[in-house]
Design a protein around this motif. Sequence first.
Motif, PDB file in Angstrom:
ATOM      1  N   LEU A  25       0.824  -1.211   0.000  1.00  0.00           N
ATOM      2  CA  LEU A  25       0.000   0.000   0.000  1.00  0.00           C
ATOM      3  C   LEU A  25       0.854   1.256   0.000  1.00  0.00           C
ATOM      4  O   LEU A  25       0.583   2.206  -0.748  1.00  0.00           O
ATOM      5  N   SER A  26       1.914   1.274   0.798  1.00  0.00           N
ATOM      6  CA  SER A  26       2.775   2.454   0.842  1.00  0.00           C
ATOM      7  C   SER A  26       3.497   2.655  -0.483  1.00  0.00           C
ATOM      8  O   SER A  26       3.658   3.798  -0.931  1.00  0.00           O
ATOM      9  N   ILE A  27       3.918   1.578  -1.121  1.00  0.00           N
ATOM     10  CA  ILE A  27       4.555   1.699  -2.442  1.00  0.00           C
ATOM     11  C   ILE A  27       3.559   2.223  -3.458  1.00  0.00           C
ATOM     12  O   ILE A  27       3.884   3.097  -4.276  1.00  0.00           O
ATOM     13  N   PHE A  28       2.324   1.721  -3.418  1.00  0.00           N
ATOM     14  CA  PHE A  28       1.288   2.180  -4.333  1.00  0.00           C
ATOM     15  C   PHE A  28       0.997   3.673  -4.131  1.00  0.00           C
ATOM     16  O   PHE A  28       0.870   4.429  -5.099  1.00  0.00           O
ATOM     17  N   LEU A  29       0.926   4.105  -2.874  1.00  0.00           N
ATOM     18  CA  LEU A  29       0.697   5.524  -2.595  1.00  0.00           C
ATOM     19  C   LEU A  29       1.865   6.378  -3.069  1.00  0.00           C
ATOM     20  O   LEU A  29       1.669   7.479  -3.587  1.00  0.00           O
ATOM     21  N   PHE A  30       3.085   5.885  -2.888  1.00  0.00           N
ATOM     22  CA  PHE A  30       4.253   6.634  -3.322  1.00  0.00           C
ATOM     23  C   PHE A  30       4.280   6.779  -4.849  1.00  0.00           C
ATOM     24  O   PHE A  30       4.594   7.854  -5.364  1.00  0.00           O
ATOM     25  N   ILE A  31       3.944   5.717  -5.545  1.00  0.00           N
ATOM     26  CA  ILE A  31       3.898   5.789  -7.014  1.00  0.00           C
ATOM     27  C   ILE A  31       2.839   6.791  -7.447  1.00  0.00           C
ATOM     28  O   ILE A  31       3.050   7.567  -8.387  1.00  0.00           O
ATOM     29  N   GLY A  32       1.707   6.796  -6.762  1.00  0.00           N
ATOM     30  CA  GLY A  32       0.660   7.769  -7.076  1.00  0.00           C
ATOM     31  C   GLY A  32       1.094   9.197  -6.795  1.00  0.00           C
ATOM     32  O   GLY A  32       0.636  10.142  -7.443  1.00  0.00           O
ATOM     33  N   LEU A  33       1.999   9.386  -5.860  1.00  0.00           N
ATOM     34  CA  LEU A  33       2.503  10.721  -5.556  1.00  0.00           C
ATOM     35  C   LEU A  33       3.534  11.170  -6.590  1.00  0.00           C
ATOM     36  O   LEU A  33       3.565  12.335  -6.971  1.00  0.00           O
TER      37      LEU A  33
END
Length: 78
Positions: A25-33
């Motif tokens: 989830l944190s990787i997915f959020l970072f990619i979205g950022l």
Amino acid sequence: MEDKIKQLEAKVSDYKQYGFILLSLSIFLFIGLVIPTESSVMTMPGLFIGGIFVTLVAAVLCHRLAMKAQKELYEEKQ
């Protein structure tokens, strides 16, 4: 004795799965950022970054709990 071993094995498995999901989830959020989009403007990137750090800390916490339960499991089996 067998019941406690099964409970510890279940805890280790669950904590590892929780940690992996939170890390994903944190990787997915970072990619979205990081990936810019032209159609939407991010109004609160600080909140987004805070969410990334919270999920990373929770993933590390779950990993530590899994290692603690695994250590108890090894001690119980001996």
